[in-house]
Design a protein around this motif. Structure first.
Motif, PDB file in Angstrom:
ATOM      1  N   VAL A   1     -26.817 122.329 -29.485  1.00  0.00           N
ATOM      2  CA  VAL A   1     -27.562 122.077 -28.068  1.00  0.00           C
ATOM      3  C   VAL A   1     -28.289 120.996 -28.114  1.00  0.00           C
ATOM      4  O   VAL A   1     -28.007 120.291 -27.220  1.00  0.00           O
TER       5      VAL A   1
ATOM      6  N   CYS B   1     -28.032 130.118 -19.564  1.00  0.00           N
ATOM      7  CA  CYS B   1     -27.371 130.741 -20.602  1.00  0.00           C
ATOM      8  C   CYS B   1     -26.956 132.100 -19.956  1.00  0.00           C
ATOM      9  O   CYS B   1     -27.419 132.845 -19.325  1.00  0.00           O
TER      10      CYS B   1
ATOM     11  N   ALA C   1     -35.274 121.823 -23.646  1.00  0.00           N
ATOM     12  CA  ALA C   1     -34.397 122.464 -24.171  1.00  0.00           C
ATOM     13  C   ALA C   1     -34.509 123.427 -25.333  1.00  0.00           C
ATOM     14  O   ALA C   1     -34.207 124.280 -25.439  1.00  0.00           O
TER      15      ALA C   1
ATOM     16  N   THR D   1     -31.611 130.389 -16.181  1.00  0.00           N
ATOM     17  CA  THR D   1     -31.520 129.122 -16.063  1.00  0.00           C
ATOM     18  C   THR D   1     -32.728 128.327 -16.034  1.00  0.00           C
ATOM     19  O   THR D   1     -33.877 128.937 -15.459  1.00  0.00           O
TER      20      THR D   1
ATOM     21  N   LEU E   1     -23.858 128.933 -23.543  1.00  0.00           N
ATOM     22  CA  LEU E   1     -24.948 127.901 -22.844  1.00  0.00           C
ATOM     23  C   LEU E   1     -24.510 126.884 -22.248  1.00  0.00           C
ATOM     24  O   LEU E   1     -23.414 125.898 -23.022  1.00  0.00           O
TER      25      LEU E   1
ATOM     26  N   VAL F   1     -27.742 117.804 -25.558  1.00  0.00           N
ATOM     27  CA  VAL F   1     -28.791 117.310 -24.457  1.00  0.00           C
ATOM     28  C   VAL F   1     -29.202 115.754 -24.726  1.00  0.00           C
ATOM     29  O   VAL F   1     -29.145 115.202 -23.651  1.00  0.00           O
TER      30      VAL F   1
ATOM     31  N   ILE G   1     -30.211 123.821 -17.653  1.00  0.00           N
ATOM     32  CA  ILE G   1     -29.720 124.601 -18.951  1.00  0.00           C
ATOM     33  C   ILE G   1     -29.649 126.148 -18.301  1.00  0.00           C
ATOM     34  O   ILE G   1     -30.435 126.579 -17.974  1.00  0.00           O
TER      35      ILE G   1
ATOM     36  N   VAL H   1     -24.994 122.984 -20.412  1.00  0.00           N
ATOM     37  CA  VAL H   1     -26.129 122.022 -20.322  1.00  0.00           C
ATOM     38  C   VAL H   1     -25.565 121.042 -19.143  1.00  0.00           C
ATOM     39  O   VAL H   1     -24.492 120.880 -19.091  1.00  0.00           O
TER      40      VAL H   1
ATOM     41  N   TRP I   1     -21.387 117.977 -17.299  1.00  0.00           N
ATOM     42  CA  TRP I   1     -21.773 119.270 -17.786  1.00  0.00           C
ATOM     43  C   TRP I   1     -20.991 119.270 -19.141  1.00  0.00           C
ATOM     44  O   TRP I   1     -20.100 118.835 -19.499  1.00  0.00           O
TER      45      TRP I   1
END
Length: 167
Positions: free
Chosen positions: A78, A103, A54, A35, A108, A82, A101, A110, A160
């Motif tokens: 991604v 993973c 990001a 994170t 992933l 974002v 963020i 956001v 999210w």
């Protein structure tokens, strides 16, 4: 697929010791979920700042440099998500408070927190030729799932979105 579930199916949500920015558990051992967090307090130029943040996470987690077209497209998706979520916080709230963020395995996540009261939703019907109003439509199309988290007694929300890694 639009949802107001706080978390996607099967996701239990954030867990204590989920890794923090360092990617390790409180005891210092590698965690399954990595994170990174960016606080926007007093920041200007938040959209490029968020994209750069990001991009750094994608490099750190091995999504970049892209080895092929699929990996490059996943990383670009991604960055676009974002941008869209942070831009929406700028346009429809008082700006973003935080970008998170995370993973885990091949997903992933956001998250963009803001103090706004509005409910994000794709504009319907979607008309490609109309200026503006495409942000959540783009998020919906690119993501596995997305939603909104609201905490009772706390102003604002967290939007999210989850994206899958290339095969």
């Amino acid at each position: 697929m639009s949802t107001t579930r706080p978390y996607s199916p099967g996701d239990r949500g954030p867990e204590p010791g989920d890794g923090g920015a360092s990617g390790t558990s409180p005891g210092g051992t590698p965690a399954g979920r990595r994170t990174r967090r960016l606080n926007f307090d007093g920041a200007s130029g938040v959209v490029p700042l968020a994209r750069d943040f990001a991009r750094q996470a994608l490099y750190e987690w091995g999504w970049l440099p892209a080895a092929g077209a699929d990996q490059r497209a996943a990383a670009e998706d991604v960055l676009l998500v974002v941008s869209e979520l942070v831009t929406n916080a700028c346009l429809h709230a008082e700006g973003p408070d935080e970008l998170r963020i995370a993973c885990e395995k091949k997903v992933l996540r956001v998250e963009v927190s803001d103090r706004g009261t509005g409910q994000p939703a794709p504009r319907t019907p979607h008309r490609a030729g109309r200026p503006g109003g495409h942000g959540m439509f783009i998020v919906q199309r690119l993501c596995l799932d997305w939603g909104v988290i609201r905490t009772t007694g706390v102003a604002g929300k967290t939007v999210w979105a989850e994206l899958g890694a290339p095969a």
